[in-house]
Design an enzyme around this catalytic site. Structure first.
Site, PDB file in Angstrom:
ATOM      1  N   GLY A 149     -13.748  -1.242  -6.758  1.00 41.84           N
ATOM      2  CA  GLY A 149     -15.001  -0.514  -6.529  1.00 41.84           C
ATOM      3  C   GLY A 149     -15.093   0.141  -5.168  1.00 41.84           C
ATOM      4  N   ASP A 154      -7.890   8.457   0.492  1.00 45.97           N
ATOM      5  CA  ASP A 154      -8.396   7.360   1.322  1.00 45.97           C
ATOM      6  C   ASP A 154      -8.189   7.646   2.813  1.00 45.97           C
ATOM      7  OD1 ASP A 154      -9.604   5.749  -0.507  1.00 45.97           O
ATOM      8  OD2 ASP A 154      -7.905   4.411  -0.802  1.00 45.97           O
ATOM      9  N   THR A 160      -9.210   0.829  -9.598  1.00 48.22           N
ATOM     10  CA  THR A 160      -8.681  -0.386  -8.961  1.00 48.22           C
ATOM     11  C   THR A 160      -8.879  -1.577  -9.891  1.00 48.22           C
ATOM     12  OG1 THR A 160      -9.287   0.537  -6.845  1.00 48.22           O
ATOM     13  CG2 THR A 160      -8.873  -1.809  -6.864  1.00 48.22           C
ATOM     14  N   ARG A 176       0.848  -1.182   0.000  1.00 47.40           N
ATOM     15  CA  ARG A 176       0.000   0.000   0.000  1.00 47.40           C
ATOM     16  C   ARG A 176       0.888   1.239   0.000  1.00 47.40           C
ATOM     17  NH1 ARG A 176      -5.144   1.785  -0.933  1.00 47.40           N
ATOM     18  NH2 ARG A 176      -6.056   2.998   0.744  1.00 47.40           N
ATOM     19  N   SER A 217     -10.188  -0.515   1.336  1.00 43.01           N
ATOM     20  CA  SER A 217     -11.281  -1.496   1.333  1.00 43.01           C
ATOM     21  C   SER A 217     -10.916  -2.743   0.534  1.00 43.01           C
ATOM     22  CB  SER A 217     -12.533  -0.879   0.704  1.00 43.01           C
ATOM     23  OG  SER A 217     -12.967   0.225   1.436  1.00 43.01           O
ATOM     24  N   THR A 237      -4.406  -0.668  -6.812  1.00 44.25           N
ATOM     25  CA  THR A 237      -5.226   0.520  -7.020  1.00 44.25           C
ATOM     26  C   THR A 237      -4.391   1.771  -7.240  1.00 44.25           C
ATOM     27  OG1 THR A 237      -7.022   1.846  -6.054  1.00 44.25           O
ATOM     28  CG2 THR A 237      -5.381   1.026  -4.519  1.00 44.25           C
ATOM     29  N   ASN A 283      -6.529   4.387  -6.876  1.00 46.84           N
ATOM     30  CA  ASN A 283      -7.689   4.996  -6.222  1.00 46.84           C
ATOM     31  C   ASN A 283      -8.764   5.396  -7.231  1.00 46.84           C
ATOM     32  OD1 ASN A 283      -9.313   5.628  -4.139  1.00 46.84           O
ATOM     33  ND2 ASN A 283      -8.477   7.644  -3.775  1.00 46.84           N
TER      34      ASN A 283
HETATM   35  O1  DON Z   1      -7.956   1.182  -1.290  1.00 53.34           O
HETATM   36  C1  DON Z   1      -9.117   1.496  -1.455  1.00 53.34           C
HETATM   37  O2  DON Z   1     -10.033   1.127  -0.762  1.00 53.34           O
HETATM   38  C2  DON Z   1      -9.497   2.399  -2.642  1.00 53.34           C
HETATM   39  N1  DON Z   1      -8.352   3.157  -3.063  1.00 53.34           N
HETATM   40  C3  DON Z   1     -10.047   1.552  -3.738  1.00 53.34           C
HETATM   41  C4  DON Z   1     -10.581   2.367  -4.880  1.00 53.34           C
HETATM   42  C5  DON Z   1     -11.312   1.560  -5.874  1.00 53.34           C
HETATM   43  O3  DON Z   1     -11.577   0.406  -5.690  1.00 53.34           O
HETATM   44  C6  DON Z   1     -11.720   2.266  -7.109  1.00 53.34           C
HETATM   45  N2  DON Z   1     -12.498   1.468  -7.957  1.00 53.34           N
HETATM   46  N3  DON Z   1     -12.467   0.783  -8.813  1.00 53.34           N
END
Ligand code: DON
Length: 559
Positions: free
Chosen positions: A460, A409, A367, A98, A439, A385, A387
């Site tokens: 998502g 986030d 993502t 991350r 998430s 991701t 984001n």
């Molecule tokens: O880490 C996370 O929860 C977000 N950055 C995820 C974003 C995401 O899934 C966007 N969609 N497709």
């Protein structure tokens, strides 16, 4: 040894959300492996590596690198991710790559920022990209083929070109003023490409070459890193060369729980995904789900109530475990689960105002999730991701790498929901070197008799958590095959805002029945993309990519 043949086929009917159930069951596969990603070319890159004798980790890395080339709105070396790897013997491990906040980040940097969307677009939105070092480390630990071989399919796509897919074309059409500059920085084009147009990513091809030759080091301290830092600073950011040089993937203990006798191996903090899924599965285990018809109002209400509690706990307690103490024991304690079970009433939901403010979440954006299972049983659930769609919009100069906006986030502005409508507490505040709460929920499940596996995860935002869970219960409780499970209409509730999001495929009767319980429904045309592989037994694997994003699995058949 069996000769391995790459194959690809439609396991789900791509296209209209609403016409979601696949018409035909997916074909069976031989022993040699399967890759499900959200882009056909990316899955084929992974299958090529399996066919060349690579294992599931080689294939997952190849798929992720290729996705970063062909699906730049939602993946790439400018982001970060999590991998859950489970050996054939059932031993799980987690690699956390991350992004972190730059060392110069401060708690109130977004409160003080002039632009209201500073945590979403531009240089300040960029958290320290970690995907390159992360994928290289994943490969170093478990890979079988050389990194150069594993990188080659992605390099070929970047160097020789590829046809723009529907998801990328749609993402450009929604990118507003950013579309032109992005088309120029990514492809050297003067305007956004159309679906089907051939594009190349010449700069990124060179970066991929350096990535492979240096074992990922180029993106920490080489030319790639220099280009990225210069571009972020130019765009008003605070990223420094030291931030990149210090990026180090972290080993974590997987979060392990159980559901109806299946072992669930999932992502610990700094993701909230695993904890929310385990708490929700714990609550749902107290109800006989298979007695409710699949997607009946009774069942969807039960999900919604379960998630509201779980997301409230998430907002209250969760953040970077290296900075704050995340009370997982408390969240997952049998007493807490029993308390939630007691509070669920089949007849009604509680007043939405009681829970939070009304903010629309974003749609599927930045993502991608990849599920891979190889012929020997090594399983990889990998979610990465940048984001939101196209991340920060900042491209790292000649590296060709599009950078994330993971700073959003965090709880960037206290009391203000993030791009996905998520709220949180001080536990998820911006701090130098801190990881923003995620998430992403890469998960592997092993059946009670250890003959079956489910490798699953999604993109998502917060919808990742609830979609992953619905696919798991669809397979385990309702006997759906992977295509049916990913294609079925879904619902989502994240406590705040007090809305139950529903897919277009839900019947009017079901909606009426949910409204009668007090749910405020909100329709979404697209919200998450799940990739799943179900190993039914030795030599039998079925996989599906989510039709919502047009993904396509690819496999290798032993003959
Ligand atoms: O880490 C996370 O929860 C977000 N950055 C995820 C974003 C995401 O899934 C966007 N969609 N497709």
């Amino acid at each position: 040894m069996n000769r391995r043949q790459p194959v690809a086929w439609t396991l789900t009917i791509a296209g209209l959300v609403g016409l979601l159930l696949a018409a035909a069951p997916p074909p069976e596969l031989g022993r040699s492996g399967l890759v499900a990603s959200d882009h056909r070319l990316a899955s084929e890159a992974g299958a090529e590596i399996l066919a060349a004798g690579g294992n599931a980790v080689d294939a997952a890395v190849a798929t992720a690198l290729a996705a970063g080339v062909v699906q730049p709105a939602g993946s790439g070396l400018g982001g970060g991710g999590f991998a859950v790897v489970v050996t054939p013997e059932g031993e799980g491990s987690v690699l956390d790559f991350r992004e972190v906040a730059p060392a110069a980040a401060t708690r109130d940097m977004f409160v003080e920022a002039e632009a209201e969307d500073a945590s979403r677009k531009g240089g300040l939105a960029v958290a320290v990209p970690a995907e390159g070092p992360g994928l290289a480390e994943l490969h170093r630990r478990y890979g079988r083929l050389g990194l150069q071989r594993v990188t080659r399919p992605a390099w070929k796509l970047a160097h020789r070109g590829f046809a723009v897919g529907p998801h990328l074309a749609r993402s450009f059409s929604r990118a507003g003023d950013h579309a032109g500059p992005l088309a120029s920085a990514l492809f050297g084009l003067s305007e956004a490409p159309r679906q089907g147009q051939e594009v190349k990513r010449a700069n990124l091809a060179l970066t991929l070459q350096r990535f492979a030759a240096t074992g990922g080091e180029d993106l920490r301290s080489g030319m790639g890193a220099k280009e990225i830092v210069a571009a972020v600073v130019e765009a008003g950011g605070i990223l420094a060369a030291e931030d990149l040089a210090e990026i180090a993937p972290v080993d974590r203990e997987p979060l392990v729980g159980s559901y109806r006798g299946w072992t669930v191996i999932t992502m610990p903090p700094p993701s909230s995904g695993g904890a929310v899924i385990l708490q929700a599965l714990g609550v749902l285990e107290g109800f006989e789900l298979s007695a409710y018809p699949h997607n009946s109002a009774e069942l969807l209400h039960l999900y919604a109530e379960t998630w509201q509690h779980a997301f409230a706990d998430r907002a209250r307690h969760m953040g970077d475990p290296d900075r704050v103490s995340v009370p997982l024991d408390q969240m997952l304690a049998p007493e807490r689960i029993a308390e939630i079970q007691r509070q669920i009433l089949p007849s009604r939901t509680f007043d939405p105002d009681h829970y939070g403010t009304a903010i629309d979440p974003g749609t599927d954006a930045g993502t991608q999730h990849i599920s891979v299972l190889d012929g020997e049983g090594l399983s990889v659930a990998l979610t990465t991701t940048i984001n939101t769609s196209f991340g920060s919009g900042v491209v790292g100069g000649r590296s060709g790498v599009l950078l994330n906006n993971e700073m959003d986030d965090f709880v960037a502005r206290p009391g203000v929901p993030n791009a996905y409508g998520l709220v949180g507490s001080e536990a998820n505040a911006v701090a130098p070197g801190a990881k923003p709460l995620s998430s992403m929920s890469p998960t592997v499940l092993i059946s009670p008799d250890a003959t079956q596996r489910i490798v699953v995860g999604a993109s998502g935002g917060p919808f990742i958590i609830t979609s992953t869970l619905q696919v798991i219960t669809g397979i385990i409780d309702h006997g759906l095959d992977p295509s049916e499970a990913v294609a079925a209409p879904r619902v989502h509730h994240q406590w705040a805002p007090g809305l139950l999001f529903v897919d277009v495929g839900l019947t009017e009767d079901t909606r009426a029945s949910l409204r009668a319980r007090g749910h405020a429904l909100k329709e979404l045309d697209m919200f998450s993309s799940v990739q799943v592989i179900h190993q039914l037994g030795p030599g039998e694997m079925l996989g599906a990519s989510d039709p919502r994003k047009g993904g396509w699995p690819a496999g290798v058949l032993a003959d």
